[in-house]
Scaffold this active site. Structure first.
Site, PDB file in Angstrom:
ATOM      1  CB  CYS A  26      -0.947  -0.027   1.194  1.00 11.91           C
ATOM      2  SG  CYS A  26      -0.128  -0.041   2.798  1.00 11.91           S
ATOM      3  CG  HIS A 550      -3.982   4.963   5.259  1.00 11.31           C
ATOM      4  ND1 HIS A 550      -5.000   4.075   5.521  1.00 11.31           N
ATOM      5  CD2 HIS A 550      -2.979   4.232   4.698  1.00 11.31           C
ATOM      6  CE1 HIS A 550      -4.640   2.861   5.158  1.00 11.31           C
ATOM      7  NE2 HIS A 550      -3.407   2.922   4.655  1.00 11.31           N
TER       8      HIS A 550
END
Length: 627
Positions: A26, A550
């Site tokens: 990620c 995020h």
């Protein structure tokens, strides 16, 4: 940081390739799904130079590397022989070729649009001044202003070389050098002389096609794409001690001749073919393209495909100085979206919706459609249909009248001067009529269709809220004060249910439990991190701040579902630009936490990071202050 060494150590300490089911990454972490977690030596992994930490969470073993994770991942791909075949990224590569092409086109063209818009507007103003007799084209003032406005168009290959280097991962300065080679005065003079004397030019005994690359588009993009394969190959072959000069030397020696002999002429052929195909379609069905673009631009914006359309328009301008593809159709579409939003404001009795309709409608007429599209037209559905009707009608008219624009400027009401051509004001007059048709068509259609009461209540219940000023804040002063990118409840990192964030391993910051799914740019900067999973966005600001937003915890596992991106990696964004949307209900339905950590990943470079003490915050309010 030695990425290869890190990858080798990580692979060994997670139990080798035979212990890995799948692996991905990620924005900050390597993520492993392992066969036997007992084979992992977590303590040794945490001690690897370059690794920040490691956690076992959500059924995955996660190794925190930080912003350089993608480089470690690339090295891991080279050495990890996973028995079930492909890594996550390789599978995505096979599934999303079209999306990759669109992403590449957008990443190359979008960064240069502001420069094109400014120069195009200056050309339009000069055209008005000449037509009104305010300036003589033989005067030195006109000639100087003209070459100022024309410089970006002539040197377009150099600008594209830089933006292409960002997308393809090549050295930007070496890429710019290649662009300069195509436009070097000696080369252009040689071409002119060869054409005049009917002679040929040879390099190493091979013929160089007599092509003038000024204002060209496709040749330089293909060349930098070719260079993206040559440069890393050379980098592997040459000795490390000589790499600083031998890599650019050999790369230049290979790429430049190939560009002049093969790639440049091929790109010119493709660009000319595309332009001629569009011209042929204009000759036999001039109404078709503007009507299609006018109708479907809102859907193209939602999918991001409008960037490909913009690139075709730029190519037409470069080839013929006249664009009938992108500019006219997108102009009437934007005006129609404004008309539909204003019709909603005119008809509704809800004061909040009326205010939203007026502000976003005006913004759309000025060329900024995202607030109207995502705040009014798309949520209520029928305004979207109305805008498509109005855009189609306006596009049909300007297509029949063969309207085109002469400069690359944002398609809004202020772009009308770009439709003034050498033949006077007739093209502009037809454009204005098309704009009126688009606005009136959308406005009237929306008054007729109305808004379903149940849809309106649903939208109000979900509190879909777009800041009407988001797209109007096109310029801001640089600052070390970071505004909130979203509405919601503020919590400390310690309250985040994720060890990586709660321990502050990735930097100082806080988290927001979002009220809705809209995420905006908190300052001017470049999108430095944005993965295909769309769950995290990193922005490197003009102020030097590196910020990570995020969206949710473990939302990388959704593989992009539940997220709608409005930017790409490499894009330049301004404060208030819409970055992405997260579907709160969808994410919660997958039993995932929507808490959104917001981190200053380079906080170690600052003396102090001061966090807001507010418990509730709105987008645009001060969130973090850095000293």
């Amino acid at each position: 940081m030695e990425y290869k060494k890190i990858a080798q150590q990580v692979l060994e300490l997670v139990g080798g390739s035979e212990n890995i089911k799948t692996y991905t990454h990620c924005a900050t972490r390597l993520r492993f799904t392992l066969i036997n977690s007992e084979k992992v030596n977590a303590d040794e992994i945490k001690n690897i130079d370059g690794v920040i930490g490691a956690v076992n969470q959500g059924g995955q073993f996660q190794i925190i590397v930080g912003n350089d994770v993608k480089y470690v991942y690339k090295e891991l791909q080279k050495i990890a022989d996973v028995s079930n075949g492909k890594s996550f990224e390789e599978e995505k590569d096979q599934k999303s070729l079209v999306n990759k092409v669109l992403d590449t086109v957008a990443g190359i063209f979008v960064p240069i649009v502001p420069a094109l818009a400014g120069s195009g507007m200056l050309k339009a103003i000069l055209a008005i001044a000449v037509l009104l007799g305010w300036i003589d084209i033989t005067s030195q003032t006109y000639q100087i202003l003209y070459f100022i406005s024309d410089a970006i168009f002539y040197f377009l290959p150099i600008l594209l070389a830089h933006s292409a280097s960002v997308k393809f991962g090549t050295n930007p300065y070496l890429s710019i050098t290649i662009g300069g080679i195509l436009l070097h005065p000696t080369f252009t003079t040689m071409i002119a002389n060869a054409k005049e004397t009917d002679n040929a030019i040879y390099l190493f005994g091979l013929p160089v096609t007599l092509v003038n690359y000024g204002s060209s588009v496709i040749p330089i993009i293909l060349t930098i794409w070719f260079m993206s394969y040559i440069e890393p190959l050379v980098d592997k072959i040459v000795p490390k001690v000589t790499r600083i000069f031998s890599t650019p030397l050999i790369t230049l020696f290979i790429v430049a001749p190939v560009a002049l002999i093969a790639i440049g002429p091929l790109g010119t052929f493709l660009g000319d073919g595309l332009a001629e195909g569009i011209r042929w379609l204009d000759n036999y069905a001039s109404w078709l393209i503007p009507m299609i673009v006018g109708t479907f631009t809102p859907l193209l914006v939602i999918t991001g495909m409008h960037y490909a359309l913009i690139s075709i328009g730029i190519n037409s301008l470069a080839k013929y100085g006249f664009d009938t593809v992108a500019g006219p159709g997108m102009l009437v579409s934007n005006i129609a979206q404004g008309g539909a939003a204003l019709a909603v404001a005119f008809r509704t009795k809800d004061r909040k919706l009326r205010s939203l309709g007026i502000s976003t409608g005006i913004s759309a007429i000025l060329g900024i459609t995202e607030p109207a599209l995502y705040g009014v037209n798309l949520p209520y559905r029928k305004p979207l249909y109305s805008s498509m009707i109005g855009g189609g009608l306006g596009g049909l008219f300007i297509g029949i009248m063969n309207v085109g624009r002469y400069q690359q400027v944002p398609p809004g009401i202020l772009a009308l001067p770009s439709f003034i051509g050498e033949d006077g004001f007739s093209n502009l007059i037809y454009t204005v009529i098309g704009v009126v048709i688009a606005f009136a068509g959308a406005f009237i259609a929306q008054l007729i269709l109305g808004i379903d009461q149940d849809t309106q209540l649903l939208v109000e219940k979900e509190e879909i809220n777009v800041n009407p000023q988001a797209a109007e804040q096109m310029t801001t002063k640089e600052s070390v004060s970071i505004d909130s990118p979203m509405d919601g409840q503020v919590i400390t990192l310690e309250q985040v249910n994720d060890e990586v964030f709660s321990q502050g391993l990735l930097g100082k910051g806080l988290a927001i439990v979002p009220k809705d799914g809209l995420v905006y740019a908190p300052f001017n900067g470049t999108i430095s991190v944005f993965l295909e999973s769309k769950h995290a966005v990193g922005i490197t600001g003009n102020n030097g701040v590196e910020l990570l937003i995020h969206c949710g915890l473990d939302t990388v596992n959704l593989e992009g579902k539940g997220f709608n991106a409005h930017v790409k990696q490499g894009d330049f964004v301004e404060k208030g630009d819409l970055l992405l949307e997260m579907d709160i209900e969808y994410i919660k339905g997958k039993n995932l936490d929507t808490t959104t950590p917001i981190l200053v990943t380079n906080s170690n470079k600052y003396t102090d990071v001061i966090l807001t003490t507010e418990k509730e915050i709105l987008m645009g309010q001060s969130l973090i202050h850095i000293d």
